[in-house]
Write a protein that holds these residues in place. Structure first.
Motif, short mmCIF file in Angstrom:
data_model
loop_
_atom_site.label_atom_id
_atom_site.label_comp_id
_atom_site.label_asym_id
_atom_site.label_seq_id
_atom_site.Cartn_x
_atom_site.Cartn_y
_atom_site.Cartn_z
N ASP A 114 0.87 -1.22 0.15
CA ASP A 114 -0.19 0.06 0.06
C ASP A 114 0.79 1.02 0.07
OD1 ASP A 114 1.05 0.29 2.50
OD2 ASP A 114 -0.84 -0.04 3.60
N GLY A 115 2.15 1.13 -0.04
CA GLY A 115 3.11 2.34 -0.19
C GLY A 115 3.78 2.64 1.02
N GLY A 116 3.17 2.01 2.25
CA GLY A 116 3.70 2.28 3.64
C GLY A 116 5.08 1.55 3.84
N VAL A 117 5.74 1.58 4.76
CA VAL A 117 6.74 0.80 5.41
C VAL A 117 6.48 0.18 6.73
CG1 VAL A 117 8.48 2.11 3.73
CG2 VAL A 117 8.09 2.91 6.12
N PHE A 118 7.25 -0.92 7.10
CA PHE A 118 7.14 -1.49 8.10
C PHE A 118 8.53 -1.52 8.89
CE2 PHE A 118 6.63 -5.95 10.46
CZ PHE A 118 6.08 -5.22 11.74
N LEU A 119 8.79 -1.17 10.02
CA LEU A 119 10.22 -0.94 10.80
C LEU A 119 10.44 -1.99 11.79
CD1 LEU A 119 10.59 2.92 11.12
CD2 LEU A 119 11.32 1.64 8.91
N THR A 120 11.19 -2.86 11.58
CA THR A 120 11.51 -3.90 12.63
C THR A 120 12.92 -3.67 13.43
OG1 THR A 120 12.39 -5.07 10.86
CG2 THR A 120 10.19 -5.46 11.50
N ARG A 121 13.70 -2.68 13.31
CA ARG A 121 15.00 -2.67 14.06
C ARG A 121 14.77 -1.64 14.99
NH1 ARG A 121 19.64 -2.49 9.78
NH2 ARG A 121 19.73 -4.79 9.26
N TYR A 122 15.38 -2.02 16.33
CA TYR A 122 14.98 -1.17 17.50
C TYR A 122 15.41 0.31 17.23
CZ TYR A 122 15.63 0.28 22.53
OH TYR A 122 15.64 0.98 23.65
N ALA A 123 16.47 0.39 16.79
CA ALA A 123 17.07 2.01 16.46
C ALA A 123 16.40 2.84 15.73
CB ALA A 123 18.73 1.70 15.96
N ASP A 124 15.75 1.96 14.61
CA ASP A 124 14.78 2.75 13.60
C ASP A 124 13.52 3.16 14.38
OD1 ASP A 124 16.88 2.47 11.95
OD2 ASP A 124 15.82 0.75 10.85
N TYR A 164 10.00 7.23 17.19
CA TYR A 164 9.12 7.74 18.17
C TYR A 164 9.98 9.09 18.79
CZ TYR A 164 6.30 3.60 19.44
OH TYR A 164 5.41 2.72 19.18
N GLN A 165 11.34 9.50 18.64
CA GLN A 165 11.62 10.45 19.52
C GLN A 165 11.59 11.82 18.13
OE1 GLN A 165 15.47 8.91 20.31
NE2 GLN A 165 15.01 8.41 22.42
N ASP A 166 11.15 11.50 17.14
CA ASP A 166 11.03 12.83 16.13
C ASP A 166 9.51 13.11 15.88
OD1 ASP A 166 11.36 14.59 14.08
OD2 ASP A 166 12.70 13.27 12.81
N ALA A 167 8.85 13.64 16.69
CA ALA A 167 7.54 13.71 16.26
C ALA A 167 7.22 14.90 15.38
CB ALA A 167 7.00 14.45 17.78
N ALA A 168 8.43 15.76 15.08
CA ALA A 168 7.99 16.68 14.14
C ALA A 168 8.13 15.98 12.60
CB ALA A 168 9.30 17.86 14.15
N SER A 169 8.97 15.21 12.29
CA SER A 169 8.87 14.42 11.22
C SER A 169 7.79 13.17 10.92
CB SER A 169 10.30 13.70 10.81
OG SER A 169 11.30 14.86 10.89
N THR A 197 4.63 1.88 9.83
CA THR A 197 4.18 0.90 11.01
C THR A 197 5.50 0.65 11.70
OG1 THR A 197 2.43 0.08 9.53
CG2 THR A 197 3.03 -1.14 11.56
N LEU A 198 5.52 0.83 13.17
CA LEU A 198 6.52 0.47 13.82
C LEU A 198 6.33 -0.99 14.41
CD1 LEU A 198 6.49 3.79 15.94
CD2 LEU A 198 7.79 3.27 13.90
N GLY A 199 7.22 -1.60 14.23
CA GLY A 199 7.42 -2.98 14.66
C GLY A 199 7.90 -3.17 16.23
N ILE A 200 6.84 -2.96 17.21
CA ILE A 200 7.26 -2.59 18.58
C ILE A 200 8.00 -4.19 18.96
CG2 ILE A 200 6.51 -2.46 21.14
CD1 ILE A 200 4.35 -0.48 19.79
N GLY A 201 6.81 -5.30 18.86
CA GLY A 201 7.37 -6.61 19.12
C GLY A 201 8.52 -6.99 18.37
N ALA A 202 8.92 -6.53 17.12
CA ALA A 202 10.14 -6.94 16.73
C ALA A 202 11.32 -6.02 17.23
CB ALA A 202 10.04 -6.50 15.19
N ALA A 203 11.22 -4.93 17.40
CA ALA A 203 12.16 -4.04 18.02
C ALA A 203 12.69 -4.63 19.26
CB ALA A 203 11.59 -2.57 17.99
N ASN A 204 11.81 -5.19 20.15
CA ASN A 204 12.19 -5.51 21.53
C ASN A 204 12.75 -6.94 21.42
OD1 ASN A 204 11.12 -3.36 22.94
ND2 ASN A 204 9.02 -4.06 23.25
#
Ligand code: HEM
Length: 402
Positions: free
Chosen positions: A40-50, A55-60, A315-322
């Protein structure tokens, strides 16, 4: 093999075995496609650092969901109004205003007054389990606690609480990546019932305010600056109940399942009860109740070495990052005494879970009493997992108390 798993992964078409073990897929994605482009054009992130960087950049990375939810629910729907009015799906300044007005009631000092009633509730549930001889750790325990606690937080009379759990499950069900027309209709009905109820509650509370030191509804009514409208008030009360409900049920249920799956860890916890707080953090990391988060980019931005255009859904993979080995030693092992545990189960940054102290308190009191009373419990049958990608937990968990 893992490369194939990563290549074929589609958040909107998850294979059956994903729900039992999503971590196999997350591992493959972290290794081969940490910025996974979805159909659908979105991305799914799975690494903790990403995930942390977003989360830390609410402006972007905006939390505003109007663009995403308009086609999903329809602009005139109750689901659209609810989700786009609750603080979690908004940016500053509205988010800041609502958050400021509720936070005071969610700090540990304010929560302490809820403890005695919670301890009494937990004792009642465990007494009942002992008498009944049969026990479902979800229906008879984990799910029975959070609704009562949020009811106390909003000062909802005990007699009015019966429909709250069903409403909450139906509204949250409509947040899954794929929305069925049935789930949508259930969500709309639940919001209708909830609004009728809250409108009467708010009128009553305006006429007779509670103590703002601990009644969140009174705090919201008396918030400084521009007052919240009737709709803003109601939608944020609905959100509080939802935010604190299934997530906390899942935390308690997941802990009971994990302590059964890892008997050595259970034995250690029983021998060293002071580890309980750390054990709860490890449950949150290892089987995060909330597995997915969402943001949308406000401008062209780089993440994980890739450029994303403005307007990209993330989409942020919280379970994956953890479970990322770059952030946690022996990330795939369940260790109740893990010293470094900066997990993302509660998110991070300006939207970090406002109820995390409450969730931790509920888990500590519920699990402490459960293990003390039934240290030899065993799962009586395979627990029934809820097939949801976002919320990880069980619908049923028959337990033999011995
Ligand atoms: C184990 C239990 C819980 C988990 C795993 C959890 C998880 C989360 C996460 C990941 C977020 C961040 C959402 C985002 O940034 O997009 C969040 C936000 C929030 N949670 Fe929780 N939560 C839990 C329990 C609770 C409880 C008990 C409450 C009750 C008051 C609560 C209230 C909130 C609120 C108000 C927000 C929005 C904060 C904001 O947008 O500033 N949560 N939660």
């Amino acid at each position: 093999m893992t490369r194939e798993l990563a290549e074929s992964f589609d958040l909107k078409k998850l294979p059956d075995d994903f729900y039992d073990d999503p971590f196999r897929y997350y591992r493959a994605l972290r290794e081969h496609a940490p910025v996974k482009h979805l159909r659908d054009g979105g991305v799914f992130l799975t690494r903790y650092a990403d995930v942390l960087a977003v989360y830390q950049d609410a402006a972007s990375f905006s939390s505003d969901k109007k663009q995403e939810f308009a086609p999903k629910y329809g602009r005139d729907s109750r689901l659209f109004r609810h989700h786009t009015t609750s603080l979690v799906f908004n940016d500053a300044p509205y988010h800041t205003r609502v958050r400021r007005s509720i936070m005071g009631a969610l700090v540990p000092r304010a929560l302490a007054r809820l403890e005695p009633k919670l301890e009494a509730l937990v004792k009642r549930l465990l007494d009942h389990a002992e008498d009944a001889g049969r026990f479902d750790a979800i229906a008879d325990f984990a799910a029975a606690i959070p609704v009562e606690v949020i009811g106390d937080l909003l000062d909802i009379p005990d007699a009015d609480r019966a429909p709250l759990r069903g409403w909450s499950l139906a509204i949250l069900g409509a947040l899954e990546p794929v929305l069925s027309s049935y789930a949508q209709a259930q969500g709309e009905d639940a919001l209708k019932g909830f609004h009728i109820y809250l409108s009467a509650l708010i009128t009553g509370r305006r006429a007779k305010p509670g103590d703002p030191a601990h009644d969140v509804l009174t705090r919201l009514l008396q918030s400084e600056g521009e007052p919240l409208s009737e709709i803003e008030l109601a939608e944020n009360c609905v959100f509080l109940l939802n935010a604190g409900h299934e997530t906390t049920t899942n935390l308690i249920g997941n802990a009971i399942e994990l302590f059964a799956r890892f008997p050595n860890q259970r034995a250690r916890l029983i021998a060293e009860p002071d580890l309980l707080r750390m054990a709860i953090e490890e449950v949150l990391r290892f089987e995060s109740s909330n597995q997915l988060g969402n943001r949308v980019t406000t401008r062209d931005v780089e993440i994980g070495g890739e450029r994303l255009a403005a307007g990209t859904f993330v989409t942020l993979g919280i379970g994956a990052a953890n479970r990322d080995p770059a952030a946690f030693e022996n990330a795939e092992s369940f260790d109740i005494a893990r010293a470094q545990n900066r997990h993302l189960a509660f998110g991070a940054g300006v939207h970090q879970c406002a109820g995390m102290n409450l969730a931790r308190m509920e888990a500590r009191i519920a699990l402490g009493a459960f293990l003390e009373r039934f240290p030899d419990y065993a799962l009586a049958d395979k627990p029934g997992r809820s097939r949801r990608a976002r919320f990880r937990g069980f619908m049923a968990m028959p337990v033999s108390l011995r």
